[in-house]
Scaffold this motif. Structure first.
Motif, PDB file in Angstrom:
ATOM      1  N   PHE A   1      60.577  55.420  61.467  1.00 43.67           N
ATOM      2  CA  PHE A   1      60.956  55.798  60.147  1.00 43.67           C
ATOM      3  C   PHE A   1      62.024  56.539  60.234  1.00 43.67           C
ATOM      4  O   PHE A   1      63.128  56.581  59.473  1.00 43.67           O
ATOM      5  N   ALA A   2      62.209  57.876  61.058  1.00 45.31           N
ATOM      6  CA  ALA A   2      63.211  58.626  60.847  1.00 45.31           C
ATOM      7  C   ALA A   2      64.522  58.094  61.412  1.00 45.31           C
ATOM      8  O   ALA A   2      65.522  58.407  60.774  1.00 45.31           O
ATOM      9  N   ALA A   3      64.366  57.393  62.595  1.00 49.47           N
ATOM     10  CA  ALA A   3      65.543  56.671  62.904  1.00 49.47           C
ATOM     11  C   ALA A   3      66.227  55.645  62.022  1.00 49.47           C
ATOM     12  O   ALA A   3      67.506  55.622  61.619  1.00 49.47           O
ATOM     13  N   VAL A   4      65.573  54.886  61.281  1.00 48.79           N
ATOM     14  CA  VAL A   4      65.830  53.959  60.241  1.00 48.79           C
ATOM     15  C   VAL A   4      66.501  54.565  59.283  1.00 48.79           C
ATOM     16  O   VAL A   4      67.368  54.176  58.602  1.00 48.79           O
TER      17      VAL A   4
ATOM     18  N   PRO B   1      71.092  49.960  59.394  1.00 44.35           N
ATOM     19  CA  PRO B   1      69.569  50.176  59.345  1.00 44.35           C
ATOM     20  C   PRO B   1      68.865  48.934  60.013  1.00 44.35           C
ATOM     21  O   PRO B   1      67.805  49.258  60.439  1.00 44.35           O
ATOM     22  N   VAL B   2      69.162  47.770  59.773  1.00 45.61           N
ATOM     23  CA  VAL B   2      68.435  46.792  60.349  1.00 45.61           C
ATOM     24  C   VAL B   2      68.691  46.401  61.797  1.00 45.61           C
ATOM     25  O   VAL B   2      67.801  46.354  62.568  1.00 45.61           O
ATOM     26  N   VAL B   3      69.910  46.660  62.186  1.00 47.24           N
ATOM     27  CA  VAL B   3      69.995  46.832  63.704  1.00 47.24           C
ATOM     28  C   VAL B   3      69.455  48.181  64.149  1.00 47.24           C
ATOM     29  O   VAL B   3      68.649  47.773  65.266  1.00 47.24           O
ATOM     30  N   CYS B   4      69.178  49.177  63.643  1.00 43.72           N
ATOM     31  CA  CYS B   4      68.679  50.323  64.281  1.00 43.72           C
ATOM     32  C   CYS B   4      67.164  49.945  64.122  1.00 43.72           C
ATOM     33  O   CYS B   4      66.403  50.449  65.398  1.00 43.72           O
ATOM     34  N   LEU B   5      66.557  49.290  63.254  1.00 42.02           N
ATOM     35  CA  LEU B   5      65.131  48.889  63.135  1.00 42.02           C
ATOM     36  C   LEU B   5      64.852  47.923  64.212  1.00 42.02           C
ATOM     37  O   LEU B   5      63.635  48.079  64.876  1.00 42.02           O
ATOM     38  N   LEU B   6      65.750  47.053  64.562  1.00 42.34           N
ATOM     39  CA  LEU B   6      65.553  45.981  65.613  1.00 42.34           C
ATOM     40  C   LEU B   6      65.486  46.576  67.074  1.00 42.34           C
ATOM     41  O   LEU B   6      64.558  46.600  67.850  1.00 42.34           O
TER      42      LEU B   6
ATOM     43  N   GLY C   1      60.271  50.235  71.128  1.00 46.01           N
ATOM     44  CA  GLY C   1      58.877  50.174  71.262  1.00 46.01           C
ATOM     45  C   GLY C   1      58.327  51.267  70.160  1.00 46.01           C
ATOM     46  O   GLY C   1      57.387  51.823  70.342  1.00 46.01           O
ATOM     47  N   LEU C   2      59.274  51.624  69.186  1.00 44.22           N
ATOM     48  CA  LEU C   2      58.771  52.833  68.446  1.00 44.22           C
ATOM     49  C   LEU C   2      58.144  52.267  67.308  1.00 44.22           C
ATOM     50  O   LEU C   2      58.242  51.226  66.789  1.00 44.22           O
ATOM     51  N   HIS C   3      57.046  53.239  66.720  1.00 45.89           N
ATOM     52  CA  HIS C   3      56.625  52.828  65.490  1.00 45.89           C
ATOM     53  C   HIS C   3      56.159  54.177  64.828  1.00 45.89           C
ATOM     54  O   HIS C   3      56.431  55.315  65.390  1.00 45.89           O
ATOM     55  N   GLY C   4      55.833  54.014  63.608  1.00 45.23           N
ATOM     56  CA  GLY C   4      55.309  55.240  62.835  1.00 45.23           C
ATOM     57  C   GLY C   4      56.459  56.247  62.458  1.00 45.23           C
ATOM     58  O   GLY C   4      57.639  55.655  62.144  1.00 45.23           O
TER      59      GLY C   4
ATOM     60  N   GLY D   1      63.881  61.634  70.797  1.00 48.31           N
ATOM     61  CA  GLY D   1      64.381  61.023  71.798  1.00 48.31           C
ATOM     62  C   GLY D   1      64.732  59.545  71.679  1.00 48.31           C
ATOM     63  O   GLY D   1      66.013  59.316  71.451  1.00 48.31           O
ATOM     64  N   GLU D   2      63.837  58.683  71.942  1.00 49.15           N
ATOM     65  CA  GLU D   2      64.196  57.224  71.870  1.00 49.15           C
ATOM     66  C   GLU D   2      64.693  56.898  70.519  1.00 49.15           C
ATOM     67  O   GLU D   2      65.577  55.911  70.419  1.00 49.15           O
ATOM     68  N   GLY D   3      64.193  57.460  69.420  1.00 47.42           N
ATOM     69  CA  GLY D   3      64.913  57.056  68.011  1.00 47.42           C
ATOM     70  C   GLY D   3      66.351  57.665  67.969  1.00 47.42           C
ATOM     71  O   GLY D   3      66.740  56.789  67.458  1.00 47.42           O
TER      72      GLY D   3
END
Length: 307
Positions: A256-259, A237-242, A249-252, A59-61
């Motif tokens: 990981f999947a999105a980045v 990947p850095v922009v996606c991480l931010l 507010g994603l974590h875990g 979803g949000e990822g």
């Protein structure tokens, strides 16, 4: 990490060595690539998505991934337009090289091997095929200025429906959401074909890195290629991480999947589209090869930091 990535890079090296030595014969990359695209990869997606329906992980990822893709693609477009004064067709290819990931040949093997689930990359494939690809092809068609070509827009509109990978994604998502399982005999055949997808795709990827048309002697555009690889392999990947961490507010696992998927290299379709629409193919060719080589580092680093 070693268990996840060593098989990926080892099979890619096997394909590269096979291509350099010619043991598979002339045209092996085309034959194996067609097998992966038309047979093995659709089977793998159908098998995975019917057994593991897409969940909230996608979803949000996916929103963070798409946001990073659009931002970095726009930067690539702007650099080609105002930095290097390229034509509209070359600007489009530059945007694609900066943000359009190799979700098929490398994305699915990485997702299966590292994430253990292809549902996220399946959604990425859906978005790239149904939304981004028609926009890219439409812009390239406009840049070529072939007005009045009969059936042009109909062909563009039906691009997603003529892709076996796309059709397999749609069928798998629909069946998975409805809780409908494939009949055992059919499921067995699909699973066997799907098992061939990852190794075949990686060997084909290695074969594709071997230049057999004398392209090594053709001068490219090293500064543009370097900037494109920087945008694709590092900035995206850095922009996606931010975005994923501080906007959504994603974590875990979701983060990981999105980045990880954002760190995938430039898709080979970039070169294919450029050649098909009369755009200089040297830049996208070099961007694909260089970003694929860089991804061996960026994907591993991403997994080490977030996995």
């Amino acid at each position: 990490m070693l268990a996840a990535f060593v098989p990926i890079w080892a099979l890619t090296v096997v394909g590269y060595v096979a291509g350099r030595t010619g043991v598979l014969g002339f045209g092996a990359v085309d034959v194996l690539g067609r097998f992966v695209f038309y047979v093995a990869m659709p089977a793998a997606l159908l098998d995975t998505l019917t057994r593991r329906p897409i969940t909230g992980l996608a979803g949000e990822g996916v929103a963070a991934f798409v946001g990073a893709t659009l931002i970095v693609g726009a930067v690539g477009f702007g650099v080609a337009r105002w930095g290097f004064r390229r034509s509209l067709g070359e600007q489009t290819i530059a945007a694609m090289a900066a943000g359009y990931v190799n979700a098929g040949n490398l994305g699915i093997p990485v997702a299966v091997q590292v994430l253990g689930d292809a549902s996220f990359i399946a959604v990425v494939l859906l978005i790239q095929t149904t939304i981004l690809t028609p926009v890219i092809l439409g812009t390239l068609d406009l840049a070529r200025q072939e007005h009045g070509t009969k059936g042009r827009w109909r062909r563009l509109a039906t691009v997603p429906l003529r892709s076996p990978v796309m059709l397999a994604c749609l069928a798998g998502v629909g069946l998975g959401a409805a809780g409908v399982a494939l009949p055992p005999l059919v499921a067995g055949v699909v699973a066997l074909l799907g098992d061939a997808a990852v190794p075949s795709a990686l060997v084909a990827l290695g074969l594709s890195l071997v230049r057999t048309d004398g392209a090594d002697q053709v001068p490219g555009r090293p500064v543009e290629v370097a900037l494109s690889v920087l945008l694709k392999s590092c900035v995206q990947p850095v922009v996606c991480l931010l975005l994923a961490r501080f906007v959504f507010g994603l974590h875990g696992a979701a983060l990981f999947a999105a980045v990880l998927c954002s760190a995938l290299p430039t898709a080979q379709n970039t070169f294919v589209f450029a050649r098909a629409y009369g755009v200089d193919g040297r830049f996208p060719r070099d961007a694909v090869v260089a970003s694929t080589a860089a991804s061996m580092v960026t994907l591993t680093v991403t997994a080490a930091l977030l996995g």
